[in-house]
Write a protein that holds these residues in place. Structure first.
Motif, short mmCIF file in Angstrom:
data_model
loop_
_atom_site.label_atom_id
_atom_site.label_comp_id
_atom_site.label_asym_id
_atom_site.label_seq_id
_atom_site.Cartn_x
_atom_site.Cartn_y
_atom_site.Cartn_z
N ALA A 18 -6.63 14.95 5.01
CA ALA A 18 -7.80 14.21 5.49
C ALA A 18 -8.01 12.94 4.67
O ALA A 18 -8.35 11.88 5.22
N ILE A 19 -7.78 13.02 3.35
CA ILE A 19 -7.91 11.84 2.49
C ILE A 19 -6.89 10.79 2.87
O ILE A 19 -7.19 9.58 2.90
N ILE A 20 -5.67 11.22 3.18
CA ILE A 20 -4.61 10.29 3.59
C ILE A 20 -5.04 9.49 4.81
O ILE A 20 -4.92 8.25 4.84
N PHE A 21 -5.54 10.17 5.83
CA PHE A 21 -5.92 9.47 7.06
C PHE A 21 -7.21 8.68 6.88
O PHE A 21 -7.40 7.65 7.53
N LEU A 22 -8.07 9.13 5.98
CA LEU A 22 -9.27 8.35 5.68
C LEU A 22 -8.87 7.02 5.01
O LEU A 22 -9.37 5.95 5.39
N THR A 26 -9.05 2.50 5.99
CA THR A 26 -9.97 1.75 5.14
C THR A 26 -9.17 0.68 4.41
O THR A 26 -7.95 0.80 4.27
N PRO A 27 -9.83 -0.36 3.90
CA PRO A 27 -9.11 -1.43 3.19
C PRO A 27 -8.37 -0.94 1.94
O PRO A 27 -7.44 -1.60 1.47
N ILE A 41 -2.37 5.46 -0.93
CA ILE A 41 -2.20 6.72 -0.19
C ILE A 41 -1.21 7.65 -0.89
O ILE A 41 -1.25 8.87 -0.69
N HIS A 42 -0.33 7.10 -1.71
CA HIS A 42 0.63 7.95 -2.41
C HIS A 42 -0.05 8.86 -3.43
O HIS A 42 0.52 9.89 -3.82
#
Length: 215
Positions: A18-22, A26-27, A41-42
């Motif tokens: 979920a954090i990855i897609f959030l 986002t910028p 994202i890594h």
């Protein structure tokens, strides 16, 4: 790391996913730069790899690759052709399927390498008081895995069209640009990753340890 049940691992993987897609939308997820996009994202992928193991880490890495492919397709920038086959190569009418390799394969390794890096260092630095060092090194290695594999994959599969992005020139000049990106973007990105992985990983390890004791 502390032992976790499969349910806990799946829950944690869902959180990291979920954090990855959030971050993707986002910028902070993909930060535009002249030739490439820096990324944060890594970081959840690296932490997921360390805590959940290489199999779950590889899945998170795949999600990272998918987010890169998605952004390259929906919000293209000058080098998006290297991450999405739906973006035409410079001066061409179509893209290349090698873009899927660049987008996905290095990112899957980002979900695998940190686990084995952390495990190897853990055998050398066994004192739990120094675990923050282990996490930091694993974070740096995971970040550099992404930078080095992505940029070298672009050079191998898209060297000629990428010369258009960097302003033209022979292969050695283009590679010099890549080295410059590694130094100016990849190294700072790795330092930030090392710091965040150590901070977040240490906090997460305490939470997991407390839950294990409570159980």
């Amino acid at each position: 790391m502390q032992n976790m049940t499969n349910t806990q691992k799946i829950t944690l993987m869902g959180l990291f996913g979920a954090i990855i897609f959030l971050l993707t939308f986002t910028p902070l997820g993909f930060i535009p730069l002249p030739f490439v996009r820096a990324t944060t994202i890594h970081i959840p992928v690296i932490i997921g790899s360390i805590f959940l193991g290489p199999k779950y880490g590889a899945v998170l890495g795949f999600l990272f690759g998918f987010s890169s492919f998605l952004i390259a397709t929906l919000q293209p920038w000058p080098s998006s052709f290297a991450f999405s086959p739906f973006v035409p190569l410079p001066g061409a009418d179509s893209g290349s399927l090698w873009a899927l390799f660049v987008a996905f394969v290095p990112r899957v390794f980002v979900g695998i390498v940190p686990y084995y890096t952390y495990a190897a260092i853990k055998k050398v630095i066994t004192d739990k008081g120094f675990d923050i060092i282990n996490l930091t090194i694993a974070g740096i290695v995971g970040s550099m895995t992404n930078t080095l594999l992505v940029l070298h994959s672009i050079f191998i599969f898209f060297g000629e069209p990428w010369t258009t992005v960097v302003g033209g020139g022979p292969a050695d000049v283009v590679y010099a640009v890549i080295v410059g990106i590694i130094a100016s973007v990849g190294v700072p990105e790795a330092i930030v990753a090392g710091i965040l992985v150590a901070a977040i990983g240490s906090a997460l390890n305490i939470v997991i340890h407390h839950k294990a004791q409570a159980a």
